[in-house]
Scaffold this motif. Structure first.
Motif, PDB file in Angstrom:
ATOM      1  N   TRP A   1       0.829  -1.200   0.000  1.00 52.41           N
ATOM      2  CA  TRP A   1       0.000   0.000   0.000  1.00 52.41           C
ATOM      3  C   TRP A   1       0.866   1.252   0.000  1.00 52.41           C
ATOM      4  CZ3 TRP A   1      -5.509   0.342   0.462  1.00 52.41           C
ATOM      5  CH2 TRP A   1      -6.142  -0.903   0.446  1.00 52.41           C
ATOM      6  N   GLU A   2       0.349   2.298  -0.621  1.00 51.49           N
ATOM      7  CA  GLU A   2       0.996   3.606  -0.551  1.00 51.49           C
ATOM      8  C   GLU A   2       0.447   4.325   0.680  1.00 51.49           C
ATOM      9  OE1 GLU A   2       0.739   6.000  -4.049  1.00 51.49           O
ATOM     10  OE2 GLU A   2       1.017   4.289  -5.393  1.00 51.49           O
ATOM     11  N   VAL A   3       1.344   4.732   1.568  1.00 54.01           N
ATOM     12  CA  VAL A   3       0.914   5.332   2.827  1.00 54.01           C
ATOM     13  C   VAL A   3       1.454   6.753   2.958  1.00 54.01           C
ATOM     14  CG1 VAL A   3       0.987   5.173   5.343  1.00 54.01           C
ATOM     15  CG2 VAL A   3       0.821   3.087   3.972  1.00 54.01           C
ATOM     16  N   LEU A   4       0.537   7.676   3.189  1.00 58.53           N
ATOM     17  CA  LEU A   4       0.922   9.032   3.557  1.00 58.53           C
ATOM     18  C   LEU A   4       0.803   9.133   5.069  1.00 58.53           C
ATOM     19  CD1 LEU A   4       1.596  12.015   3.221  1.00 58.53           C
ATOM     20  CD2 LEU A   4      -0.815  12.443   2.654  1.00 58.53           C
ATOM     21  N   GLY A   5       1.947   9.232   5.739  1.00 57.61           N
ATOM     22  CA  GLY A   5       1.964   9.351   7.187  1.00 57.61           C
ATOM     23  C   GLY A   5       1.990  10.816   7.594  1.00 57.61           C
ATOM     24  N   MET A   6       1.097  11.199   8.474  1.00 57.52           N
ATOM     25  CA  MET A   6       0.953  12.607   8.857  1.00 57.52           C
ATOM     26  C   MET A   6       0.980  12.752  10.372  1.00 57.52           C
ATOM     27  SD  MET A   6      -2.288  14.992   7.783  1.00 57.52           S
ATOM     28  CE  MET A   6      -2.565  16.621   8.442  1.00 57.52           C
ATOM     29  N   ASP A   7       1.747  13.713  10.853  1.00 56.82           N
ATOM     30  CA  ASP A   7       1.803  13.965  12.292  1.00 56.82           C
ATOM     31  C   ASP A   7       2.244  15.406  12.502  1.00 56.82           C
ATOM     32  OD1 ASP A   7       2.048  11.773  14.881  1.00 56.82           O
ATOM     33  OD2 ASP A   7       2.761  13.823  15.223  1.00 56.82           O
ATOM     34  N   SER A   8       1.858  15.981  13.626  1.00 51.16           N
ATOM     35  CA  SER A   8       2.262  17.354  13.937  1.00 51.16           C
ATOM     36  C   SER A   8       3.640  17.394  14.584  1.00 51.16           C
ATOM     37  CB  SER A   8       1.232  18.011  14.863  1.00 51.16           C
ATOM     38  OG  SER A   8       1.103  17.278  16.068  1.00 51.16           O
ATOM     39  N   ASN A   9       4.174  16.226  14.920  1.00 52.39           N
ATOM     40  CA  ASN A   9       5.488  16.134  15.569  1.00 52.39           C
ATOM     41  C   ASN A   9       6.570  15.894  14.510  1.00 52.39           C
ATOM     42  OD1 ASN A   9       7.824  15.320  16.939  1.00 52.39           O
ATOM     43  ND2 ASN A   9       6.657  14.440  18.623  1.00 52.39           N
ATOM     44  N   PRO A  10       7.431  16.877  14.250  1.00 54.66           N
ATOM     45  CA  PRO A  10       8.462  16.720  13.219  1.00 54.66           C
ATOM     46  C   PRO A  10       9.406  15.545  13.479  1.00 54.66           C
ATOM     47  CG  PRO A  10       8.275  19.019  13.884  1.00 54.66           C
ATOM     48  CD  PRO A  10       7.474  18.218  14.867  1.00 54.66           C
ATOM     49  N   ARG A  11       9.666  15.265  14.756  1.00 50.08           N
ATOM     50  CA  ARG A  11      10.570  14.162  15.082  1.00 50.08           C
ATOM     51  C   ARG A  11      10.006  12.824  14.622  1.00 50.08           C
ATOM     52  NH1 ARG A  11      10.672  10.606  18.978  1.00 50.08           N
ATOM     53  NH2 ARG A  11       8.970  11.637  20.100  1.00 50.08           N
ATOM     54  N   LEU A  12       8.719  12.600  14.855  1.00 51.73           N
ATOM     55  CA  LEU A  12       8.091  11.349  14.425  1.00 51.73           C
ATOM     56  C   LEU A  12       8.057  11.245  12.904  1.00 51.73           C
ATOM     57  CD1 LEU A  12       5.077  10.955  16.890  1.00 51.73           C
ATOM     58  CD2 LEU A  12       7.134   9.542  16.765  1.00 51.73           C
ATOM     59  N   VAL A  13       7.714  12.338  12.254  1.00 59.21           N
ATOM     60  CA  VAL A  13       7.646  12.336  10.790  1.00 59.21           C
ATOM     61  C   VAL A  13       9.012  12.019  10.199  1.00 59.21           C
ATOM     62  CG1 VAL A  13       7.266  13.778   8.752  1.00 59.21           C
ATOM     63  CG2 VAL A  13       5.679  13.890  10.680  1.00 59.21           C
ATOM     64  N   GLN A  14      10.051  12.611  10.766  1.00 58.40           N
ATOM     65  CA  GLN A  14      11.407  12.352  10.282  1.00 58.40           C
ATOM     66  C   GLN A  14      11.810  10.901  10.502  1.00 58.40           C
ATOM     67  OE1 GLN A  14      13.379  14.336   8.550  1.00 58.40           O
ATOM     68  NE2 GLN A  14      14.909  12.703   8.415  1.00 58.40           N
ATOM     69  N   ALA A  15      11.374  10.320  11.608  1.00 57.10           N
ATOM     70  CA  ALA A  15      11.738   8.936  11.940  1.00 57.10           C
ATOM     71  C   ALA A  15      11.204   7.939  10.916  1.00 57.10           C
ATOM     72  CB  ALA A  15      11.214   8.587  13.335  1.00 57.10           C
ATOM     73  N   TYR A  16      10.072   8.269  10.285  1.00 58.10           N
ATOM     74  CA  TYR A  16       9.461   7.329   9.344  1.00 58.10           C
ATOM     75  C   TYR A  16       9.510   7.810   7.893  1.00 58.10           C
ATOM     76  CZ  TYR A  16       7.877   5.164  13.612  1.00 58.10           C
ATOM     77  OH  TYR A  16       7.851   4.574  14.849  1.00 58.10           O
ATOM     78  N   ALA A  17      10.256   8.877   7.655  1.00 55.29           N
ATOM     79  CA  ALA A  17      10.317   9.457   6.307  1.00 55.29           C
ATOM     80  C   ALA A  17      10.859   8.471   5.273  1.00 55.29           C
ATOM     81  CB  ALA A  17      11.169  10.717   6.329  1.00 55.29           C
ATOM     82  N   ASP A  18      11.798   7.632   5.674  1.00 60.18           N
ATOM     83  CA  ASP A  18      12.398   6.691   4.726  1.00 60.18           C
ATOM     84  C   ASP A  18      11.631   5.376   4.622  1.00 60.18           C
ATOM     85  OD1 ASP A  18      14.452   8.487   4.197  1.00 60.18           O
ATOM     86  OD2 ASP A  18      15.737   7.695   5.790  1.00 60.18           O
ATOM     87  N   SER A  19      10.703   5.133   5.532  1.00 63.12           N
ATOM     88  CA  SER A  19       9.996   3.854   5.565  1.00 63.12           C
ATOM     89  C   SER A  19       8.619   3.907   4.911  1.00 63.12           C
ATOM     90  CB  SER A  19       9.830   3.387   7.020  1.00 63.12           C
ATOM     91  OG  SER A  19      11.073   3.331   7.685  1.00 63.12           O
ATOM     92  N   LEU A  20       7.997   5.077   4.952  1.00 70.53           N
ATOM     93  CA  LEU A  20       6.661   5.219   4.386  1.00 70.53           C
ATOM     94  C   LEU A  20       6.742   5.868   3.007  1.00 70.53           C
ATOM     95  CD1 LEU A  20       4.738   6.455   7.555  1.00 70.53           C
ATOM     96  CD2 LEU A  20       5.157   4.114   6.785  1.00 70.53           C
ATOM     97  N   THR A  21       5.689   5.721   2.235  1.00 69.03           N
ATOM     98  CA  THR A  21       5.677   6.259   0.866  1.00 69.03           C
ATOM     99  C   THR A  21       5.846   7.767   0.879  1.00 69.03           C
ATOM    100  OG1 THR A  21       4.032   4.535   0.410  1.00 69.03           O
ATOM    101  CG2 THR A  21       4.469   6.122  -1.335  1.00 69.03           C
ATOM    102  N   HIS A  22       5.073   8.427   1.725  1.00 65.42           N
ATOM    103  CA  HIS A  22       5.167   9.880   1.885  1.00 65.42           C
ATOM    104  C   HIS A  22       4.933  10.210   3.356  1.00 65.42           C
ATOM    105  CE1 HIS A  22       4.805  10.162  -2.484  1.00 65.42           C
ATOM    106  NE2 HIS A  22       3.701   9.437  -2.409  1.00 65.42           N
ATOM    107  N   THR A  23       5.541  11.278   3.836  1.00 62.51           N
ATOM    108  CA  THR A  23       5.283  11.767   5.193  1.00 62.51           C
ATOM    109  C   THR A  23       5.155  13.279   5.142  1.00 62.51           C
ATOM    110  OG1 THR A  23       7.670  11.835   5.634  1.00 62.51           O
ATOM    111  CG2 THR A  23       6.465   9.892   6.423  1.00 62.51           C
TER     112      THR A  23
END
Length: 222
Positions: free
Chosen positions: A32-54
């Motif tokens: 699946w193509e997953v757009l991961g969204m969060d207001s916490n930049p640290r969490l978004v950065q942690a999964y930037a390489d693993s999810l399709t888009h963040t």
């Protein structure tokens, strides 16, 4: 770009905490193509390489949701658990946008009822459900347990002595115990569908379906 929603394999996951990130990563492994969204930049950065888009964004902001294209998704998961107001407002905005399939995480049954009332199509209580499942395994003889609805469950257990060596259709198991044997597994084999002609043997593992209390009582027979 238009997407055929019937075959759309894109999911918006809002909230990348333990539940949201685990869900998002599992979806990616299933193609699946997953757009991961969060207001916490640290969490978004942690999964930037693993999810399709963040993306870093505030999901309680209608304009922010529209900018990331939330209204174009046919599936969205609101995985915000600890901040009830954010969870409820985010879900409400997605409903208003017409997202046709919304899953929302709840931390209590009351929270879950509110999410349903504002239009969430599916409410998930992961901590509650897992606690209930493990309690059944610890306190009873079931090998596994899944509650399908509030009063209906599937239970995995060993075939009790009273149904061994007889065809299921002749055992009267449904009339006597109020459950249905759905699947059966012999040692060294895979699960297969059970039929009226199936004859359980000693050591077989079975999956039964029925009212929760009936499934629990039947498992105690083993």
């Amino acid at each position: 770009m238009q997407h055929n929603k019937t075959h759309d394999k894109r999911v918006l996951v809002i909230g990348l905490g333990r539940f949201g990130s685990s869900l998002a990563l599992e979806l990616v492994t299933h193609g699946w193509e997953v757009l991961g969204m969060d207001s916490n930049p640290r969490l978004v950065q942690a999964y930037a390489d693993s999810l399709t888009h963040t993306v870093v964004a505030d999901s309680t902001d209608d304009e922010a949701l529209r900018q990331v294209g939330a209204q174009e998704f046919s599936r969205a998961v609101v995985a915000i658990g600890t901040h009830l107001e954010e969870s409820i407002l985010t879900t409400s905005l997605l409903v208003d946008m017409g997202v046709p399939n919304i899953w929302a995480k709840a931390i209590s049954r009351r929270h879950g009822r509110i999410l349903q009332q504002i239009g969430a199509h599916h409410v998930v209580l992961p901590e509650h459900d897992m606690g209930e499942r493990v309690a059944h395994l610890v306190s009873g003889r079931m090998l596994d347990y899944v509650e399908i609805e509030e009063d209906f469950a599937l239970g995995k257990t060993r075939a009790p002595r009273e149904i061994l060596g007889r065809k299921l259709g002749e055992s009267g198991i449904r009339a006597t115990h109020g459950i249905t044997v759905v699947c059966i597994k012999r040692h060294g084999e895979q699960f297969t569908y059970a039929t009226a002609e199936t004859v359980p043997q000693k050591g077989d593992i079975i999956i039964v379906a029925g009212k929760t209390d009936r499934v629990e009582r039947f498992a105690e027979l083993t």
